[in-house]
Design an enzyme around this catalytic site. Structure first.
Site, PDB file in Angstrom:
ATOM      1  N   LYS A  55       1.196  -1.134  -0.106  1.00  0.00           N
ATOM      2  CA  LYS A  55       0.226  -0.250  -0.009  1.00  0.00           C
ATOM      3  C   LYS A  55       0.796   1.126  -0.103  1.00  0.00           C
ATOM      4  CE  LYS A  55      -3.920   1.832   2.811  1.00  0.00           C
ATOM      5  NZ  LYS A  55      -4.769   1.169   3.903  1.00  0.00           N
ATOM      6  N   SER A 104      -9.768   1.318   3.525  1.00  0.00           N
ATOM      7  CA  SER A 104      -9.205   1.907   2.399  1.00  0.00           C
ATOM      8  C   SER A 104      -7.531   1.511   1.609  1.00  0.00           C
ATOM      9  CB  SER A 104      -8.339   2.817   3.235  1.00  0.00           C
ATOM     10  OG  SER A 104      -7.448   2.293   4.350  1.00  0.00           O
ATOM     11  N   SER A 136      -9.599  -1.400   7.543  1.00  0.00           N
ATOM     12  CA  SER A 136      -8.594  -1.088   6.292  1.00  0.00           C
ATOM     13  C   SER A 136      -8.385  -2.872   5.076  1.00  0.00           C
ATOM     14  CB  SER A 136      -7.902   0.183   5.900  1.00  0.00           C
ATOM     15  OG  SER A 136      -9.222   1.837   6.098  1.00  0.00           O
TER      16      SER A 136
END
Lengths: 470, 96
Positions: A73, A148, A172
């Site tokens: 990420k 996310s 997330s």
């Protein structure tokens, strides 16, 4: 379905690491319509691949993940390119050091090939808050991948890499894993060093993996877990907390997560797996934790407060975006932060500033932290009464449409309703794919354990995966 | 707890050092009011005798040896990310 074992076998059979990495990079290019990544780290990845190929030729001993490509990420600080956190604030930021989790994977020979898309600063549950455009769900490009860590989940579901790293502050990792049909691990708070990861809410931020299989998740987590002197909140253990795993588990279905508000197919999938656990010889009972219904309200106070503090560092002075021609320092701060933060970042910073401000801190922040204790006490009570693990849905629905919740921030927050309690309590919670709804959208089952019972959850998840294969 | 006004949002934005526009103030006020209304449900929770939780590990006084750790990062590496530098220092506009 690509796994670590597949990559290892290909390299063992004589394929070069360069060929493996080039193929993964080509898959990134081919997946552009889904927008799973913000950038690739092509040059550094190929250099590392060539180095490992040279080591293989020279007969040197190799790391356990030698040549295995992965994606992180884009809120992990990494060498070889930019680290943006999907925010305009950091769009030109080149990190001068790397996250501990990345260092540990590289020490085993894993090769970072790209940086995954996310909601800017990890604020969101759909990846639509990215300043680099939304990621699309691999199972249906008109739908969100969740967030996310939506880019990480999509990259694994698209079989670009066998594993990706994500961060989970309130769901997330788990919610995008559920929406994309992959395995998502939120370990016990403090299991993995947060050093070198863009901070969101320091009391609940954890690092975990997204993979196609439970075995791969277990392995990746064992590599990145462990105490780090550079993160004083890491637990003083080597690797994942050891646990004696009982043969017969007592499993609780969380009543509050099984209401009529949950999509019927999601509830049915949870009940089907509860039944499967029973057939394996485990005890399954319904259990009630009334205060988990308050967790979302607590979460949006506590996390916004921590966000407002952690994002104070983006001031246009030391790094990141900086407004030109500011009249004075205050003007520089104000205009830089206005331009660099998006609407959701601002909402969270302002809510956080409000609940911490003089006159409101007792009514909001301290009250929320006290209700947080109540939630933790209920979890402790249930685990103290002999339950080994709790199960329930990860999210009330399967993946929703792009744009469906963007006009209403509170509606978007409600997607986190079943994941935030475990975050506030710092307990491990996994998302395991357990089938699909009538639109062929994946459904995730959430496994929740007591603090430092990660090994027990892995054992249960492996049994479940074995059951669905058989 | 009270409803949030445009002036409250302007004040909070000034505390957070975000120069929001007037248009944004109006929409933020509406959105924040909805969120604050939602979290109001906590008012009704009886928390008598319960202490707040600020961290979940129970770790206390975590120390490390008082030694310099070599991060292999130089002053120049760090300054390379600074928007404005002069003579090895970060430059900022005048404070007042």
């Amino acid at each position: 379905m690509i796994t670590i074992a597949d990559i290892r076998a290909r390299i063992k059979n004589g394929e070069t690491v360069r060929a493996v990495v080039e193929e993964a990079l080509a898959k990134v290019d081919a997946a552009k319509e889904f927008n799973p990544v913000i950038s690739t780290v092509r040059d550094r990845a190929l250099q590392r691949a060539d180095q490992i190929d040279a080591d293989i030729k020279a007969g040197k001993s190799l790391g356990s993940l030698a040549g295995v490509p992965f994606i992180a990420k884009d809120n992990f600080l990494t060498f070889g390119g930019k680290t943006t956190a999907a925010s305009n604030m950091l769009k030109n930021f080149a990190a001068p050091y790397q996250a501990t989790a990345i260092d540990r994977l590289e020490a085993e020979g894993a090769i970072l090939i790209a940086k995954a898309n996310l909601d800017a600063f990890a604020h969101g549950g759909s990846t639509e808050n990215s300043d680099f455009g939304p990621t699309k769900n691999p199972h249906d490009p008109t739908r969100v991948p969740g967030g996310s860590s939506g880019g990480s989940a999509a990259a694994v579901a698209l079989n670009i890499v066998p594993f990706a790293l994500g961060t989970d502050t309130g769901g997330s990792i788990r919610q995008p894993a559920s929406f994309c049909g992959v395995v998502g691990i939120k370990p016990t708070y403090g299991t993995v060093s947060r050093f070198g990861v863009v901070a969101m809410a320091s009391s609940t931020d954890v690092i975990g993996s997204l993979t196609n299989s439970v075995d791969d998740a277990h392995y990746v987590m064992s590599v990145i877990a462990g105490r780090d002197p550079r993160d004083s909140t890491t637990l003083p253990t080597d690797g994942l907390a050891p646990d004696v795993i009982p043969k017969q588990l007592k499993i609780g279905i969380v009543k509050e997560y099984m209401t009529d508000a949950v999509q019927p197919e999601v509830r049915q999938a949870v009940l089907a797996k509860a039944e499967a656990f029973k057939k394996m010889g485990h005890i399954v009972e319904e259990v009630s934790l009334p205060s988990v219904n308050l967790a979302l309200a607590v979460y949006y106070i506590v996390v916004s407060a921590e966000v407002s503090s952690n994002l104070g560092r983006y001031d246009g002075v030391k790094f990141g975006l900086s407004t030109k021609d500011a009249a004075n320092l205050n003007d520089l701060y104000g205009r830089t932060r206005d331009r660099g933060f998006n609407a959701e970042n601002k909402r969270r910073i302002l809510i956080g500033t409000y609940v911490l401000s003089s006159g409101y801190i007792d009514a909001y922040y301290r009250k929320a932290q006290t209700v947080r204790t109540k939630i933790i006490n209920e979890f402790n009570d249930v685990f103290g009464r002999g339950f080994d693990m709790l199960v329930g849905p990860v999210a009330p629905t399967t993946a929703f449409k792009l744009g469906e919740n963007t006009a209403d921030p509170l509606q978007m927050y409600l997607a986190d309703t079943m994941t935030v309690a475990a975050s506030l309590a710092g307990i491990p919670a996994f998302s395991i794919p357990v089938g699909s709804d009538k639109n062929n959208l994946p459904i995730g089952l959430q496994l929740i354990g007591a603090q430092r019972s990660d090994e027990l959850l892995f054992a249960a998840a492996k049994q479940l995966q074995g059951e669905s294969r058989g | 707890m009270s409803t949030i006004t445009n002036d409250d949002v302007r004040y909070v934005a000034s505390l957070a050092k975000i120069a929001v526009s007037d248009d944004e103030v109006a929409s933020l006020t509406k959105e924040l009011a909805v969120i604050l209304e939602y979290v109001k449900q906590l008012d009704a929770v009886d928390t008598t005798g319960i202490e707040p939780t600020y961290q979940v590990t129970g770790l206390t006084n975590v120390t490390r040896p008082d030694k310099i750790i070599d991060y292999a990062v130089t002053c120049d590496d760090l300054l390379a990310n600074a928007p404005r530098t002069r003579d090895g220092y970060i430059e900022v506009p005048k404070v007042l």
